[in-house]
Design an enzyme around this catalytic site. Structure first.
Site, PDB file in Angstrom:
ATOM      1  N   LYS A 201       0.852  -1.188   0.000  1.00  0.00           N
ATOM      2  CA  LYS A 201       0.000   0.000   0.000  1.00  0.00           C
ATOM      3  C   LYS A 201       0.890   1.240   0.000  1.00  0.00           C
ATOM      4  O   LYS A 201       1.700   1.434   0.900  1.00  0.00           O
ATOM      5  CB  LYS A 201      -0.909   0.002   1.233  1.00  0.00           C
ATOM      6  CG  LYS A 201      -1.825   1.219   1.339  1.00  0.00           C
ATOM      7  CD  LYS A 201      -2.682   1.133   2.588  1.00  0.00           C
ATOM      8  CE  LYS A 201      -3.556   2.349   2.757  1.00  0.00           C
ATOM      9  NZ  LYS A 201      -4.359   2.282   4.004  1.00  0.00           N
ATOM     10  N   LYS A 255      -2.439  -1.597  -3.528  1.00  0.00           N
ATOM     11  CA  LYS A 255      -3.250  -0.372  -3.488  1.00  0.00           C
ATOM     12  C   LYS A 255      -2.328   0.831  -3.622  1.00  0.00           C
ATOM     13  O   LYS A 255      -1.336   0.909  -2.902  1.00  0.00           O
ATOM     14  CB  LYS A 255      -4.014  -0.311  -2.167  1.00  0.00           C
ATOM     15  CG  LYS A 255      -4.868   0.946  -2.001  1.00  0.00           C
ATOM     16  CD  LYS A 255      -5.532   0.968  -0.631  1.00  0.00           C
ATOM     17  CE  LYS A 255      -6.366   2.248  -0.477  1.00  0.00           C
ATOM     18  NZ  LYS A 255      -6.980   2.333   0.862  1.00  0.00           N
TER      19      LYS A 255
END
Length: 336
Positions: A201, A255
């Site tokens: 992420k 992400k």
């Protein structure tokens, strides 16, 4: 002069929609999509100004949105909570009567066959907007205190599982969070509940509209000290993913999605776990804005984008386009 004609003609296989479908390598179906929902403690829905078409749902409305998703063939939702009150330790995240816990119970009671994924983080619940309690590191600088946060994340995951969440999804990017959550779930009798790790992420500008929706913009500093550097490269991504696999992650996530499709492909080639990507709020907002201005065909753009994520290796995609995409998929092939 007579030019030689090609013996191989790939265009033959593209001539009609039926021929294109026959040789298509990548599939995109509603079952590949995860519908994200913001749930607040108010009785009325409120629109998110920076994300056209997205709402902050009441619990009752969240149940109905989940019902719509299931009717369209979407089998999973992920919930993000917006509490009325926040504090320095994010207590609402692990409150047994917290907004996500109540929403989960309501959705599972109405739609037991639907998979409910709970975002397991503290940022929406802290009054400073960070993903755990803060500690000072000198010269007026603050950061998240990693190890005390692990205990709070484990408490949050257990409370979410107790409420009926089928999957918990830690997104705080704390070192050791998967191991702490796995131990907490196992000790509490929830060894059957899988962990969907936001393993890779990035500290991304594409999260802006989400922070508006969730009210989680940090009041001091930023998240660059714990989320990943966009220029970090492949070694860091592999290291983060390997650590989470070793700690017991059942799913891995990348992400954001669009700027990191190469990283998604890297993880697909390296690991045999189910792989998820998050088509985040900024990516959604860019497409919506361009479509509203008449610059792009929204349907074709969305389906092409989601297909690209599947082609890069995603088994599932969290996307705010989920309901629209499912409707479009029901109406025709991915490639017009």
């Amino acid at each position: 002069m007579s030019l030689p004609l090609p013996a191989q003609r790939p265009r033959r296989l593209r001539r009609t929609p039926a021929l294109r479908a026959l040789t298509r390598e990548v599939t995109l179906a509603p079952a590949h999509l995860i519908h994200p929902m913001f749930v607040h403690e108010q009785e009325a829905d409120t629109p998110v100004a920076t994300m056209p078409g997205v709402m902050r749902h009441s619990i009752e409305s969240a149940v109905e949105s989940a019902r719509t998703a299931l009717s369209l063939g979407i089998r999973s939702v992920i919930l993000f909570g917006i509490p009325d009150a926040k504090d320095a330790l994010g207590g609402g995240a692990y409150d047994e009567d917290g907004v996500i816990q109540r929403a989960t119970r309501a959705i599972k009671a109405a739609l037991p066959e639907l998979t409910v994924i709970a975002d397991t983080c503290l940022c929406e619940y802290t009054d400073h907007g960070h993903c755990g309690p803060l500690c000072e590191v000198g010269d007026g600088q603050w950061t998240v205190d990693n190890d005390p946060t692990l205990e709070l994340l484990a408490r949050t995951a257990v409370s979410q599982a107790r409420a009926g969440a089928d999957v918990v999804a830690p997104s705080a990017m704390m070192d050791g969070q998967v191991a702490a959550i796995r131990a907490g779930l196992d000790e509490a009798g929830f060894g059957h509940v899988p962990v969907m790790s936001y393993a890779v992420k990035y500290a991304s500008a594409y999260y802006g509209p989400f922070r508006d929706a969730a009210g989680s913009t940090p009041s001091v500093g930023d998240r660059a000290s714990y989320q990943m550097d966009p220029a970090g490269g492949y070694r860091e991504a592999l290291r983060e993913a390997r650590l989470d696999v070793a700690e017991g992650a059942d799913y891995l996530m990348v992400k954001p999605a669009l700027a990191y499709l190469d990283v998604l492909k890297l993880l697909r080639d390296e690991f045999d776990l189910p792989l998820v990507t998050y088509n985040v709020s900024g990516e959604y907002a860019l497409v919506k804005a361009a479509a509203q201005l008449g610059f792009m065909d929204e349907r074709r753009t969305v389906l092409e984008t989601l297909t690209g994520m599947r082609r890069a290796g995603a088994d599932a995609i969290i996307t705010y386009h989920a309901l629209d995409a499912a409707r479009w998929l029901a109406g025709g092939p991915v490639t017009p």
